[in-house]
Write a protein that holds these residues in place. Structure first.
Motif, mmCIF file in Angstrom:
data_model
loop_
_atom_site.group_PDB
_atom_site.id
_atom_site.type_symbol
_atom_site.label_atom_id
_atom_site.label_comp_id
_atom_site.label_asym_id
_atom_site.label_seq_id
_atom_site.Cartn_x
_atom_site.Cartn_y
_atom_site.Cartn_z
ATOM 1 N N VAL A 332 73.176 -35.868 42.198
ATOM 2 C CA VAL A 332 73.410 -35.221 40.901
ATOM 3 C C VAL A 332 74.903 -35.263 40.586
ATOM 4 O O VAL A 332 75.734 -35.388 41.486
ATOM 5 N N ASP A 333 75.225 -35.162 39.312
ATOM 6 C CA ASP A 333 76.621 -35.101 38.886
ATOM 7 C C ASP A 333 77.011 -33.651 38.659
ATOM 8 O O ASP A 333 76.175 -32.831 38.273
ATOM 9 N N LYS A 335 78.513 -32.325 36.323
ATOM 10 C CA LYS A 335 78.268 -31.881 34.948
ATOM 11 C C LYS A 335 76.860 -31.324 34.790
ATOM 12 O O LYS A 335 76.615 -30.482 33.928
ATOM 13 N N SER A 336 75.930 -31.808 35.618
ATOM 14 C CA SER A 336 74.535 -31.382 35.508
ATOM 15 C C SER A 336 74.290 -30.005 36.099
ATOM 16 O O SER A 336 73.393 -29.288 35.663
#
Length: 387
Positions: A332-333, A335-336
């Motif tokens: 996952v990033d 930002k997520s």
């Protein structure tokens, strides 16, 4: 009778004024130059298609001006890099590639509109303007469809070649860092990586993940006050300070075992593991954390789209596509997930002062209201008594 020399008066002088002057720092490889670049310098570089990450680094280092002995923007793909510098009032001049070797580090130069004075030499140059950026940006946008088609073809071609390689396990390394059951934060030098790392503060404080810096990403961790557990990369953009900070070092080598980064670590006298792996150093870090059974693999500054890879000089992202397919939902990033780790509100001095003053004036208003009601009651009582 004396005759006035009108040419000696500055009001009538035609001699042009210098636009910039100062001490220069010279570097053929921009990310190496940035390692220990002092502020206020005029930088002389050879950087074709100046990208946004490098532009932001130059801004952060407070450079005075940029002399680029390469094509600052070719128009091959869209980029905001040169515009970012111009918007910060950092001028860009372009000069011929052949004269790059004539610039002497730490020497003083004077720049005019169309020439550079280096000691007793006059070097031709031209300013890179906003108008030039706009024209080249439009050219790049006009051919973006063709560029995307080529990028997709390259990505799929290399993905087909490397699909068997990605299925094979990495060479076994005896590491002191224990990944099993822990979340991992992997920081790369991608667009906006410093801003995203600052936004990850609450996540890091609550989860306490293993911190991996991919090359220069390790310096970003140190700048934010974090101690990286591990540094993975070919060690070309990371500083000596980061390499000597005590983190476990993994030199990303070519699949045949060739590891140019070992030259740097050996020169510093620090031990480093060698990890032969296809793809980018970012890919290698992700695969290592995945195979060592890390839980969430959270990326900061990851390269994810065509322009990211074009700016790195890569015409496709085959290895990155395969690595992300292999890791799956565990990747996952920041930002997520950053929205779930908002920093709790902290009462600042300003907030406390505002609340105190508000309560004071509310209290004062209630006191005045009480006084007015008391006076009105007194008047009504007197009038009632007289009646």
């Amino acid at each position: 009778m004396s005759i006035m020399n009108w040419s000696s008066l500055s009001l009538f002088s035609s001699k042009p004024l210098p636009l910039c002057k100062g001490k220069i720092s010279v570097g053929a490889i921009t990310k190496v130059l940035l390692r220990d670049l002092p502020p206020g310098r005029i930088v002389v570089i050879q950087h074709r298609d100046l990208d946004e990450v490098v532009a932001q680094e130059l801004i952060d280092h407070k450079v005075k001006a940029v002399i680029n002995c390469q094509i600052t923007m070719s128009g091959a793909y869209p980029t905001q890099g040169p515009l970012m510098l111009l918007q910060q009032n950092i001028p860009i001049w372009e000069a011929e590639a052949a004269i790059f070797q004539d610039f002497i580090p730490n020497s003083e130069i004077v720049i005019y509109e169309d020439r550079i004075i280096l000691e007793d030499r006059h070097i031709s140059c031209s300013a890179f303007t906003r108008e030039k950026w706009l024209n080249l940006q439009q050219l790049a946008n006009d051919q973006s469809t063709r560029l995307l088609e080529q990028f997709i073809e390259n990505t799929l071609t290399y993905a087909m070649r490397e699909k068997k390689t990605v299925m094979e396990p990495l060479p076994l390394l005896s590491l002191r860092t224990n990944f099993e059951g822990k979340h991992v934060l992997i920081v790369s030098r991608g667009k906006g990586y410093k801003k995203d790392l600052l936004a990850a503060k609450a996540f890091i404080a609550e989860v306490k993940p293993i911190l991996i810096g991919v090359d220069g990403g390790a310096d970003a961790l140190l700048e934010c006050g974090y101690q990286p557990h591990m540094i993975v990369g070919d060690m070309d953009s990371v500083t000596d300070r980061a390499l000597s900070c005590g983190a476990e070092l993994i030199v990303h080598a070519y699949p045949d075992g060739t590891a140019p980064g070992l030259t740097r670590t050996n020169a510093l006298g620090v031990f480093a593991h060698v990890l032969p792996c296809f793809g980018t150093s970012e890919d290698a870090a992700l695969l290592l954390a995945f195979e060592k059974r890390g839980e969430w693999l959270v990326t900061v500054g990851a390269h994810t789209h065509m322009i990211d890879f074009m700016e790195k000089g890569r015409e496709g992202m085959g290895s990155t596509l395969l690595v992300r397919m292999k890791i799956g939902a565990r990747l996952v990033d920041i930002k997520s997930i950053g929205v779930f780790y908002k920093k709790p509100y902290v009462w600042t001095k300003e907030a406390c002062s505002t609340v105190f003053l508000s309560l004071f004036f509310i209290g004062l208003g209630l006191f005045q209201l009480h006084w007015i009601l008391k006076r009105v009651t007194h008047v009504v009582w007197k009038l009632g008594g007289q009646g």
